[in-house]
Structures are given as structure tokens and as C-alpha cells.
Design a protein around this motif. Structure first.
Motif, PDB file in Angstrom:
ATOM      1  N   GLN A 182     -48.774  19.558 -35.374  1.00 51.89           N
ATOM      2  CA  GLN A 182     -47.496  19.100 -35.448  1.00 51.89           C
ATOM      3  C   GLN A 182     -47.567  17.781 -36.304  1.00 51.89           C
ATOM      4  N   ILE A 183     -47.922  16.778 -35.620  1.00 49.18           N
ATOM      5  CA  ILE A 183     -48.048  15.585 -36.223  1.00 49.18           C
ATOM      6  C   ILE A 183     -48.497  15.497 -37.730  1.00 49.18           C
ATOM      7  N   GLY A 184     -49.445  16.671 -37.996  1.00 46.61           N
ATOM      8  CA  GLY A 184     -49.896  16.758 -39.466  1.00 46.61           C
ATOM      9  C   GLY A 184     -48.663  16.995 -40.486  1.00 46.61           C
ATOM     10  N   LYS A 185     -47.893  17.462 -39.991  1.00 44.27           N
ATOM     11  CA  LYS A 185     -46.492  17.594 -40.896  1.00 44.27           C
ATOM     12  C   LYS A 185     -45.588  16.656 -40.749  1.00 44.27           C
ATOM     13  N   ALA A 186     -45.006  16.106 -41.841  1.00 41.50           N
ATOM     14  CA  ALA A 186     -44.141  15.154 -41.879  1.00 41.50           C
ATOM     15  C   ALA A 186     -42.697  15.396 -41.108  1.00 41.50           C
ATOM     16  N   ALA A 187     -42.053  14.491 -40.730  1.00 37.50           N
ATOM     17  CA  ALA A 187     -40.767  14.619 -39.516  1.00 37.50           C
ATOM     18  C   ALA A 187     -39.850  15.586 -40.274  1.00 37.50           C
TER      19      ALA A 187
END
Length: 502
Positions: A182-187
């Protein structure tokens, strides 16, 4: 009374966000550590929020085939009853067989009242959290074959999960896999995906379709439904990407790669009835100065907003980058100010990007506007050591542009208290709202957004004859084709090769 709560994440994560905006009595009622969703809904139904919350009407399809678009009301609401009154005024007559349900949507970026039109013949409505569960429970495995409401709950909780601490257990490391994915995607991407999955699950529930795994023919039908409702092709592509990502994290076959889905999307892009792409107007230097000069500068909010406009323009910053600036990210010297962005759109590996804004000599200098904001707000970086005392003349925070609560009305023969400066940064949504509101107050016509500062800075550079290589370095684009799309269309007139020959 609230009809539902939409929590995009676990309650322990969102709790501090809510406590910042509710009244003292509600904060006391929320102090209990073990709380169910039903109790939380009752407590927040009577809460008073400061600052006031925006009110939205969620888009929906009506029985006659017409579409009700997503709508934000011009007025904000202090509490649930106030929001319901505003909504009843905006929707003076409801379609036959429908009633209005008001929900409180809570995520890390904002709180908002969201209303939906719901068919009265529905026996029950999906909840984002089962009422018997604890608010802080997070499902660990994908809800394959379960109700659409459970799919929404699982995906939302996964998107907001925090990296667990290492304890040597295999289960902990396995749980960390999904979090790092999930952190691999921008907020902003995660937030858009959550909204898309909520829309898909609502569609699946309404038509009794399996939400996870989804069938290719159902996905194609859903995307076609979005096109019939007037959604733009770019939005439909986003929903397709969200569904692909949902099945990816659930370790299921991807239904969006089927030829039926691809060919149907190609037809949507070629459809003559598709909605034209939105062209946001850029705030060029002359226009920006006009907007800034109209700010009255009578309050701390005026000083903050002026700094946001000028610094955002001076660094060609995206609204998410402006919202994410922390005090420790900014350094000043005699020649310029430097802003270090730990995260930005073009920095996929999060190596950090440094933005340099030169010091000017005019009253519109971004560096001077930043210094004025620091001086009047008395902001200082939050101290790490607990034994250091805080002075009364400073406001300790890490946010460069925090929220500001306006002071209460002064009592008779009394002095109004100073504005309260929060510890949390403005959301990117708030940045966009500030830009639109200031342009409107200055009487500037046009479709402005959170991207207007960045677009206007690049456009002004092109008008001043700055070469493309320097513009690309200034805007931090990776592709010249993307950069060229930012330059306003009037350049096609002023730089036309035949202008001096015709």
C-alpha cells in the motif's frame, strides 16, 4: 442522527483526527478505549465540529435514467442536524420511492457530511463496519465471496494500515507485506482507489453481483454504467485501475484484462457523447498578483493563504506537496529559500527533492511572504525532547501550513481570544479550496483548482521565453510531452509561426 459512518481506516488511527475538530464534551465521551460502531455513531451524531465540515451529495442513478452528479453544497455544517437542514434545502423534492441518508465520512485528510439517495424498498443498507464488531478490528484476509460491505471495509482498512513493529513472528512479517504494498502507492492514489472500490461495491450490492472476485462481464457493465452517467474517460480508467489493484492485493485473477473490458473502454474513448476533458485555468504571474493584492491581510488566515499562493507559485508545487511541507523542510538564507520534499509525484523511490525559490525585491516575493507568515504565526518546529519547556510566544508544530480555528466572539467588554493554530497540516483538498476562494474573492473568472498555481507558473515561464529544458527542470516533469500540455492554449496564438507572415 447520523445514518452511517464511513471510516477509511481503523478508529485508533482516525481518532486523533476527529478529536481535533469536535467539542469538549464529545472529546470526553470519546475517551473510552473500547467503543462499538453503534456507540460511536450516536456520539458523533450530536458532536459540534470546528471548523465547520463540508457537505456533499453523492452521485447516484435515478429510476428515470437521469444521473445526480457529485455535488458540494456552498455552505458548511457545524453538526448533523445542520447538515440535514442544508441538504433538505438543496433537495426540496426527492424522487418517489427514495429517501435521504446522511453519513459522516472520516479519513486522514478530512471530515465531511455525505448524503446519499437510497431506495426506500431496500430492506437493509450495507454498513462499512458491522455494528457488532469493535471499531478497531481489521480483517487480515481478503473477504472472498463475502458481502460487498465487507470488501469495502477490508480494502479501506488495508489502505490505512501502519507498518507493524518487528517481533520475530511470521504472522507479523506476513501482515507487513500488504502494508508495504500500500505504501508503494501515493496517498492520493490510495484515496482515489478507496472511493472507486466503494462505488463498485455499491453497484454490486444494488444488482446482487459478486464484488470479490468480480466477473469480467460485470466489470464491463459497471464501467459502461459510469460512462452512461457522464463520467469522464479518465475517471473510468481510474475505476478500472482500482478494480485491478483490488484483485491484485487479494491474490485473485485480474478481471479487467479481459478483451471485453479493453474493447468496451476503447469505445468509450471514441464515443462522440463523452464529456470533454476539463481544462483548469492557470494563475499566471499577473493574475496571481491581482489575487494576492485583494487579500485584506487583516487576520492570520490571510497571512497564511498569501504565503500558500506565492510559495506554491514560486516552486510550481502541486497541492499535495504544499499540504505536505513541514517546518523542518524549509531553510532560508540571503539568496533564497529551499524546500525539501521527502515525497513527490516524480520521486518514485522517495529520495527527496529540493525546491529552490530565489529571494526577490518586490512585495510579491514568495520568500518574504513566508517570512511574514512565520513572524506573525510564531511557528516553531516541535521539540523532540519532552523535558524542554514551551514558551508562551511560540506555537509548536511540524506543519508549515496548519489549520487555523477562528476565535470565538468576544464577550461583552471583553477581548476576543487569539486564533487557535492546529498541529496538523491542511489537506490538499483545503489547499484547492483556498485557491478557488481567493480567486473568487478577487473577481477572477475561470475554472481554478489546486493545480492552477503550478500550471500558471509553467505558463508564465513559457511566455517569458524560458527554454523547455529549464522549464522541465523547474516543473520536475520526466517527459517533455507532459510539460507541453501545461502551457496554456493562448501560447498557440502568441507563438504561432505564421503570425508575422499572415
Amino acid at each position: 442522527m447520523l445514518d452511517a459512518l464511513h471510516l477509511t481506516g481503523s478508529w485508533p488511527v482516525l481518532r486523533s483526527r476527529v478529536l481535533e475538530q469536535v467539542d469538549r464534551l464529545t472529546r470526553q465521551r470519546l475517551a473510552q478505549s473500547d467503543i462499538t460502531i453503534d456507540v460511536l455513531r450516536v456520539i458523533l451524531s450530536t458532536a459540534r465540529f470546528s471548523p465547520l465540515l463540508p457537505v456533499f451529495i453523492a452521485g447516484s442513478m435515478l429510476p428515470d435514467g437521469s444521473a445526480l452528479p457529485d455535488t458540494e453544497l456552498p455552505d458548511c455544517a457545524e453538526h448533523t442536524a445542520n447538515a440535514r437542514k442544508l441538504l433538505e434545502g438543496a433537495l426540496s423534492s426527492l424522487p418517489s420511492g427514495y429517501h435521504l441518508e446522511v453519513a459522516l465520512e472520516i479519513d486522514r485528510q478530512r471530515l465531511a457530511f455525505v448524503a446519499s439517495l437510497v431506495s426506500s424498498d431496500q430492506n437493509e443498507r450495507a454498513s462499512f463496519l458491522p455494528s457488532k464488531d469493535k471499531v478497531n478490528s481489521i480483517p487480515t484476509s481478503a473477504p472472498i465471496g463475502q458481502a460487498p460491505a465487507n470488501v469495502v471495509r477490508w480494502f479501506s482498512a488495508l489502505a490505512e494500515a501502519e507498518v507493524p513493529k518487528h517481533d520475530g513472528q511470521l504472522e507479523t512479517s506476513q501482515a507487513a507485506v500488504g502494508t508495504f504494498v500500500q505504501i508503494g502507492k501515493a496517498a492520493n492514489t490510495r484515496r482515489a482507489y478507496r472511493s472507486a472500490i466503494r462505488g463498485w461495491c455499491a453497484f454490486a450490492e444494488r444488482h446482487d453481483l459478486p464484488a470479490l472476485p468480480a466477473r469480467s462481464e460485470d466489470v464491463a457493465t459497471y464501467l459502461a454504467d459510469l460512462a452512461l452517467r457522464g463520467r469522464k474517460p479518465a475517471t473510468i480508467e481510474l475505476y478500472r485501475a482500482a478494480l485491478r489493484y483490488l484483485h491484485h492485493v487479494a491474490h485473485l485473477p485480474i478481471p479487467t484484462t479481459h478483451a471485453l473490458v479493453s474493447e468496451m473502454l476503447a469505445g468509450i474513448h471514441r464515443s462522440p457523447s463523452k464529456t470533454p476533458q476539463r481544462r483548469v485555468k492557470g494563475l499566471t504571474w499577473e493574475t496571481l498578483c491581482e489575487v494576492v493584492d485583494k487579500i485584506p491581510m487583516t487576520s492570520l488566515v490571510d497571512t497564511r493563504d498569501r504565503a500558500i499562493l506565492l510559495v506554491g507559485y514560486g516552486g510550481a508545487l502541486r497541492r499535495s506537496e504544499l499540504a505536505g511541507i513541514q517546518l523542518e523542510h524549509v531553510t532560508l538564507d540571503e539568496d533564497c529559500m529551499r524546500i525539501t520534499l521527502p515525497y513527490s509525484k516524480g520521486d518514485k523511490k522517495h529520495q527527496g527533492t529540493t525546491i529552490v525559490i530565489p529571494r526577490g525585491i518586490t512585495r510579491h516575493c514568495p520568500v518574504r511572504a513566508w517570512e511574514t507568515w512565520l513572524r506573525e504565526s510564531k511557528l516553531t518546529p516541535r521539540k523532540n525532547k519532552s523535558n524542554e519547556t514551551k514558551t508562551e510566544s511560540t506555537n509548536e508544530t511540524t506543519a508549515a501550513f496548519p489549520r487555523i480555528w477562528l476565535p470565538a466572539t468576544a464577550k461583552k467588554n471583553g477581548t476576543a481570544p487569539d486564533p487557535k493554530i492546529g498541529t496538523q497540516s491542511l489537506s490538499d483538498f483545503s489547499i484547492a479550496t483556498i485557491i478557488k476562494r481567493r480567486c473568487q474573492a478577487a473577481g477572477i473568472e475561470g475554472d481554478f483548482s489546486g493545480h492552477s498555481l503550478r500550471r500558471g507558473a509553467i505558463t508564465t515561464g513559457a511566455q517569458d521565453g524560458i527554454d523547455l529544458m529549464s522549464l522541465k527542470r523547474f516543473s520536475r516533469h520526466r517527459d517533455y510531452r507532459v510539460l507541453e500540455a501545461y502551457i496554456e492554449e493562448d501560447e498557440a496564438f502568441t507563438k504561432h509561426p505564421g503570425k508575422t507572415r499572415f
